[in-house]
Design an enzyme around this catalytic site. Sequence first.
Site, PDB file in Angstrom:
ATOM      1  N   GLY B 295       0.825  -1.205   0.000  1.00  0.00           N
ATOM      2  CA  GLY B 295       0.000   0.000   0.000  1.00  0.00           C
ATOM      3  C   GLY B 295       0.852   1.245   0.000  1.00  0.00           C
ATOM      4  O   GLY B 295       1.974   1.258  -0.522  1.00  0.00           O
ATOM      5  N   SER B 296       0.361   2.278   0.689  1.00  0.00           N
ATOM      6  CA  SER B 296       0.960   3.611   0.581  1.00  0.00           C
ATOM      7  C   SER B 296       2.407   3.701   1.046  1.00  0.00           C
ATOM      8  O   SER B 296       3.076   4.681   0.746  1.00  0.00           O
ATOM      9  CB  SER B 296       0.141   4.597   1.395  1.00  0.00           C
ATOM     10  OG  SER B 296      -1.200   4.507   1.012  1.00  0.00           O
TER      11      SER B 296
END
Lengths: 95, 576
Positions: B295-296
């Site tokens: 993810g981020s």
Amino acid sequence: MVRLNLLLLALLTACALGLVTSQHKARKLFVELEQEQERARSLEIEYGQLQLEAGTWAMHTRVERIATRALHMHTPEAKRIQVVPRRAQAQGAAQ
Amino acid sequence: MNFATSPVLELTLPVWRSRLLALVIFSGFAVLVGRAVYLQGLHNDFLRAKGESRYGRVIEISANRGRITDRHGEMLAVSTPVKSIWAIPDEVKLEPPQLARLAALLEMPPQEIRTRIEETGRDFVFIKRQIPPEVADRVAELRIPGLFQNREYRRYYPGGEVMAHVLGFTGAEDVGQEGVELAFQDHLKGKPGSRRVIRDRLGQIVEDVESIRAAQEGKDLSLALDARIQSLAFSQLKAAVDQHRAKAGGIVVLDINTGEVLALANLPTYNPNNRARLSGAQLRNRAVTDTFEPGSTLKPFTIATALESGRVTPQTLIQTAPGSLTIGSATIRDAHAEGMLTVEQIIQKSSNVGAAKIALSLPAESMWNMFQSVGFGAVPRLGFPGEANGRVRPYKSWRPIEQATMAYGHGISVSLLQLAHAYSVFARDGEMVPLSLTRVDAPRTPQAVISAETARRVRHMLELAVQSGGTAPRAQIMGYRVAGKTGTAHKQENGTYATHKYVSSFVGFAPVSSPRLVIAVMLDEPTNGQYYGGAVAAPVFARVMEGALRLTGVPPDAPMKPIELPAEGQEVKESI
């Protein structure tokens, strides 16, 4: 001639007996050495076990549990922390 | 009387008789001489060996497996002798009262002992292995015929479940099967030796004849691990996994300067001292062997690639309105539509659209190169068994949507260890040092990956991300400047993204003025309402980092003032 032979025989017997006793003594000492080495080994083992025990008692989770529960210790709040700068330490060392 | 002329003597015997007799007698002698020559000369070796076997014995010299200690010399794994009880079933005579006492001593049901002895039909059967020597002595006192003991080694782990995944464990033969025990098997193992001795009637050794093989004690191993940081990391991770009812979790603490792994913990875990009923889930060293879509937490690498290419500066404005971006049939969304954002703010607010737009302006090859050079897709070569390499597909097969999603960490998988290691690029002015499980005393040559300027810029962005306008204000620590990035990703299940299953993570380092430690935290499927990395993983990071900095004696680089947290409901939500 016969006397010389008898003398040599006596000498030989004495030497042979001496060899037997020294061999016996050597073996006895060796047995002792073995026993001491065995003892050293078992002490080594015991040392390992004690280290293990010390490690188990000193486990951080356990120390922390005792510190917080039994001794009611806690990390100080931010307000109560005073940071001493490193400079003071260096000056102290210089004096 | 004249005896000479006695008629008895007149009896003349034939000459051949005396000759025959002489021949018989001399052939008898010849046989004896021949036998003597045979025994003394030709058959000597065999007889000598036979004679020696009457009093000579070959005895084993046992060798200990090396101990494992942490970086400060604290014992983490020690081998100590134990006994195993075995039996020759045909010779065993076991009376019922004896059986009952044996069963009580060995803590086994009597029926099980009986079946082991009677129903296996083998010549040799272990009754119980690895029992304490005191118990073995009491078993010996029962004097049960056909029951024997031999000495084995057993490994004890004082740290128990806290260090389980790093250390691994050894099997019954004292051979490493998991973790460091397996990775450093050759270093740790001892080579038992043997020697020939002469024993007297009492069984005492009276003479050393020769040493056949010298015993070699296993070498001790000093790990990079810090037991204090490890137990802190473990307890904080455990608290978070319990609080958020997560399925699993992992944490990695690295020293940036040396590449040493100071702590590595996973949940669920197991007690290596008692391995009955172990499940595969407990055994998995997730931080090393499992990969996830980060993810981020991957956005900083996209931004770093863009900064390196010179296409953007931290202040370049990117239009992220209306908070979604459609590429082909797929749409990328932000949690909030933000409008114009600077590159800095894209990291701070964790905007997917912004990161995707930046990625699409870059050549696929440069992104791929960045991922490769920070270690994604390659085995970390720490020495652990089953290290995962993660998955970064070759850039030639990337479609635009894939390039866009990879910008914010989807469609690419990494292990937690890789992620922590990769972040050292930002912490170390663009350099990386190889990871190490063992203590590093000499400085190691770093490898430059990105320019120091880019690293400093990204570091600044990561510091903004943990401040009150960012996604992870809970990662802040009083007295230290912290930088880091949250990650919240949908879990992939059967090829599609599960709507309500998340992986929450946080990777960061401190103190920003001169970084020392990187910590990566990952929680798998938090199910207690909260699932944002900033709410689930960041607090774990903060507590562990705070303790670890104090334990390593890192001086504070920020004023000691209370941390500012945004008001309830004002938190910046990360885009997933």
